[in-house]
Design an enzyme around this catalytic site. Structure first.
Site, PDB file in Angstrom:
ATOM      1  N   SER A 138       1.165  -0.904  -0.164  1.00  0.00           N
ATOM      2  CA  SER A 138      -0.378  -0.584   0.066  1.00  0.00           C
ATOM      3  C   SER A 138       0.898   1.643  -0.023  1.00  0.00           C
ATOM      4  CB  SER A 138      -0.847  -0.105   1.450  1.00  0.00           C
ATOM      5  OG  SER A 138       0.193   0.369   2.292  1.00  0.00           O
ATOM      6  N   ASP A 139       0.354   2.297  -0.415  1.00  0.00           N
ATOM      7  CA  ASP A 139       0.942   3.403  -0.270  1.00  0.00           C
ATOM      8  C   ASP A 139       0.484   3.760   1.217  1.00  0.00           C
ATOM      9  OD1 ASP A 139       2.476   5.611  -0.252  1.00  0.00           O
ATOM     10  OD2 ASP A 139       1.274   7.016  -1.575  1.00  0.00           O
ATOM     11  N   TYR A 140       1.754   5.046   2.217  1.00  0.00           N
ATOM     12  CA  TYR A 140       1.887   4.905   3.156  1.00  0.00           C
ATOM     13  C   TYR A 140       0.202   5.794   4.293  1.00  0.00           C
ATOM     14  CZ  TYR A 140       4.948   7.576   6.907  1.00  0.00           C
ATOM     15  OH  TYR A 140       5.420   7.664   7.654  1.00  0.00           O
TER      16      TYR A 140
END
Ligand code: BGC
Length: 758
Positions: free
Chosen positions: A283-285
């Site tokens: 995932s992104d942050y």
């Protein structure tokens, strides 16, 4: 010939058998390991944390990281800076966790690691994919020498809205150029074998369509047709996947109403089933947690949704860590999806050779020998010179004559702090070369340089406070604006020529750095106006992480050079170009608008039913009352100190049949006074289609070097495959009919010929 064929075929078979054996070995190893793992340990592999301490890349940092590593609750870390610290973290996982599974060690290596290269948007203006691949190789070597095994790059989001600060991180607006660069970077990072100690996993991001966020505002909604996705936005991700990218990062935005991190169509149907992606998706942050704010449910719900959609690893948010067990107990997810995700992470570790060589031979000695060497600095300098774009050069104002006196003014002229640009998380700005330093070094004792700062980067307190959120890049001078300007005007008065170095601070572009006004800040414009009044020849050098609106500058400068953010060697590279030791050759990979109201403006637009008339305004056509449709500088544009003439565009045939090809040939002549490099660009237009087609699409280009006075014939082969596009059923087809082929120096300045596809 037959013999050669047999040898090649035999070699291919040996390779396949070898790969199958490797896969079988890996599967056996992972099977055995997974048999020993508890549910908690499996979920732990899906957890990616950042302990903080480096440059912040998000709003929260992870807590109790050491303890979690010991308990087997961490699959990887990022943002750990320095070989010794990376080693310590790895040691902790190996020696203190029950099964001793090594960690993935990631980092945002976006344009170089310690040696910082120009920002990606700048590099894409070199149109030099071989060089870009080499730079990615160097970045991988430096990162690996520092103990890292995973880089969050390439960022391949097509971007057509320069208000979006993250255009700095990508390769601009065009899917063809963007795809070539995406593949080159993946190959550069990963090399030919991930197990080699200088290879790292690449991570293609941000999947997908992140570059199309509404109004250029970061993290904003994306909504587009499938046709546009397939045709324009998805190709670079796919090219990266085809090049073997080991991982993919899901984006913050939604697609068809479902956030990317939980979008099953995107992560499973398209990425895995249609494209055959075999790696893992991170995932992104905190993008999983952010689905709560998107309105998709509570943390348990969004975590389960993400895992089921095909997301394997959760960055920072710990939704997987804290809720998946419960979801399993409640029957909301199955053991198979957890196993599948865990297996993909372990496979990546296996391919990196981490189970046999967890430290990958890193040592202080290796770090010292391989990072920031004379060679990497030389590469950075060359890369910077090749990424600068000369936008204007009246009456050969440039190159500068070495014996003339120069007023070097502007807040970015003697400023190391802002040379590296955004996303230089491991770069040390103190090691960068300022433009004043570069010019002095190049001119030696001949130098007569009168330096003055002239202005602050910005004096708009609202903008300054926000731009300085990650540290002070925009300093406030103790002198008043008028005093600064007066000093610069005095420097101009005693010089033959003025070089004004102006533009954005490094983090005025990049993540969470959207701007609604994309000109040079007013404090610097006031300086430029005052310099103009002196009547001295005016060279404007611009630093920027995005296309800027430069109408005044383009009209009033004698020469205008765009140097983006050039990285560690900026000052030396600027000296090379300003003094003519390198003849600029960069070409824009993204259109420069005249004003913000024209955005989005890009070369491959559709014709519409009421196309505007270039020659004269006409009512009831697709245009504006207060500005032309044409941009300030089009895609593909960029000047040289010499000039190139294009002549005799010919086609080998005016018909193209299935299974055949035609050749377009053009003569390019260097008609100026310098040797130089030109990027010859070929575009096509499909005149009639079952869906509307763009007025132009880049299909090929060649970089050629011509000595002054020299001519070369450049040939491009066109096959029916080059003319394929997605039809209304999303099939990749070509359709018979008339095509225009256009060849030239940029997307507007072309010669045309027609042919028919039968
Ligand atoms: C960015 C990513 C980056 C990640 C880790 C996010 O905020 O969108 O591009 O890789 O942070 O630093």
């Amino acid at each position: 010939m037959v013999k050669k064929f047999l040898v090649v075929a035999a070699l291919g078979m040996v390779q396949t058998v070898f790969a199958q054996k490797q896969d079988a070995d890996m599967n056996r190893f992972v099977d055995q390991l997974m048999k020993k793992m508890t549910l908690e340990e499996k979920i732990g592999q899906l957890n990616l944390l950042t302990p903080g301490g480096g440059v912040a890349t998000g709003a929260v940092v992870s807590k109790d990281v050491e303890q979690k590593i010991k308990e087997g609750k961490v699959g990887g870390l990022f943002g750990v800076v320095g070989q010794d610290k990376v080693r310590k973290a790895q040691e902790l996982a190996l020696k203190s966790s029950r099964l001793g599974i090594p960690l993935l060690m990631g980092s945002d290596v976006i344009h170089g690691h310690k040696t910082t290269f120009p920002i990606p948007l700048a590099l894409s203006c070199s149109w030099d994919t071989a060089m870009i691949k080499k730079l990615a190789r160097t970045a991988a070597k430096e990162a690996a020498a520092d103990g890292l095994n995973w880089v969050f790059s390439p960022m391949v989001d097509i971007a057509r809205d320069p208000r979006w600060g993250r255009v700095a991180e990508g390769s601009g607006e065009d899917p063809f150029l963007g795809s070539l660069i995406a593949a080159a970077m993946v190959q550069g990072y990963q090399g030919d074998d991930l197990a080699k100690e200088d290879a790292v996993l690449s991570c293609v991001k941000h999947f997908a369509l992140y570059g199309a966020s509404e109004a250029g505002r970061d993290y904003n909604t994306v909504d587009m047709s499938r046709l546009r996705m397939y045709q324009d936005y998805l190709p670079p991700y796919r090219a990266a996947v085809n090049a073997g990218a080991a991982s993919v990062m899901s984006s913050f935005n939604e697609i068809d109403g479902v956030p990317a991190s939980a979008n099953k169509w995107l992560l499973t149907d398209l990425l895995r089933k249609e494209w055959g992606f075999k790696g893992f998706v991170v995932s992104d942050y905190t993008s999983v947690n952010e689905m709560i704010a998107h309105g998709m449910g509570d943390l348990q719900t969004v975590s389960a949704l993400s895992l089921k959609a095909g997301l394997d690893m959760d960055m920072v948010g710990e939704g997987f860590l804290t809720t998946l067990k419960k979801s399993l107990q409640e029957g909301k997810i199955t053991m198979q999806v957890i196993d599948a995700a865990c297996r993909r992470i372990l496979e990546a570790k296996y391919k990196l050779g981490l189970f046999t060589s967890p430290y990958r031979n890193t040592s202080e000695a290796r770090t010292a020998a391989e990072i920031m060497t004379a060679t990497t600095r030389r590469q950075a300098r060359e890369a910077a010179t090749r990424s600068f774009v000369l936008l204007k050069n009246n009456a050969q104002t440039l190159p500068l004559q070495k014996n003339r006196s120069i007023a070097l003014v502007g807040p970015l002229a003697d400023n190391k702090r802002n040379m590296l640009g955004t996303w230089s998380v491991s770069g040390d700005w103190k090691q960068s070369v300022s433009i004043l330093e570069g010019l002095k070094a190049a001119m030696g004792s001949n130098a007569t340089i009168h330096y003055a700062k002239g202005a602050d980067i910005s004096s708009d307190s609202f903008e300054v406070a926000r731009s300085n959120a990650l540290g002070v890049e925009i300093e406030k001078d103790s002198r008043k604006p008028d005093e600064l300007i007066a000093e610069a005007v005095a420097a101009a008065a005693k010089s033959d020529i003025v070089v004004a170095v102006v533009g954005e601070a490094a983090d005025m572009s990049g993540e969470a750095s959207s701007r609604s006004y994309i000109g040079i800040p007013e404090s610097q414009q006031a300086l430029l106006r005052a310099l103009k009044k002196t009547g001295k020849p005016l060279v404007i050098v611009v630093l920027n992480g995005r296309p800027l609106t430069l109408e005044w500058e383009a009209a009033n400068a004698d020469a205008l050079l765009d140097i983006w953010f050039g990285g560690t060697e900026t000052g030396n590279a600027v000296a090379d170009v300003l003094l003519g030791d390198y003849n600029p050759s960069g070409k824009l990979s993204m259109t420069f608008p005249k004003n913000v109201g024209q955005i989005p403006v890009y070369y491959s637009h559709k014709n519409t039913g009421r196309p505007f008339n270039k020659e004269a305004f006409a009512k009831f056509k697709s245009n504006y009352l207060d500005v032309e449709n044409e941009p300030l500088f089009p895609f593909g544009y960029g000047l040289s100190y010499t000039s190139f003439q294009y002549s005799d565009l010919t086609l080998s045939s005016t018909t193209l049949r299935k299974g055949e090809k035609i050749t377009a040939t053009i003569t390019v002549t260097n008609s100026g006074n310098y040797d130089g490099e030109e990027t010859v660009q070929l575009y096509t237009r499909d005149m009639v289609g079952s869906v509307t087609r763009p007025v132009k699409e880049l299909k090929a280009f060649q970089k050629i070097f011509l000595k002054k006075g020299e001519s070369k014939t450049v040939s491009f082969v066109i096959t029916p495959d080059d003319l394929k596009f997605y039809n209304a059923n999303l099939q990749w087809v070509h359709e018979p009919g008339e095509f225009m082929v256009m060849v030239g120096t940029d997307s507007q300045n072309v010669k045309e010929k027609k042919f028919e596809l039968k």
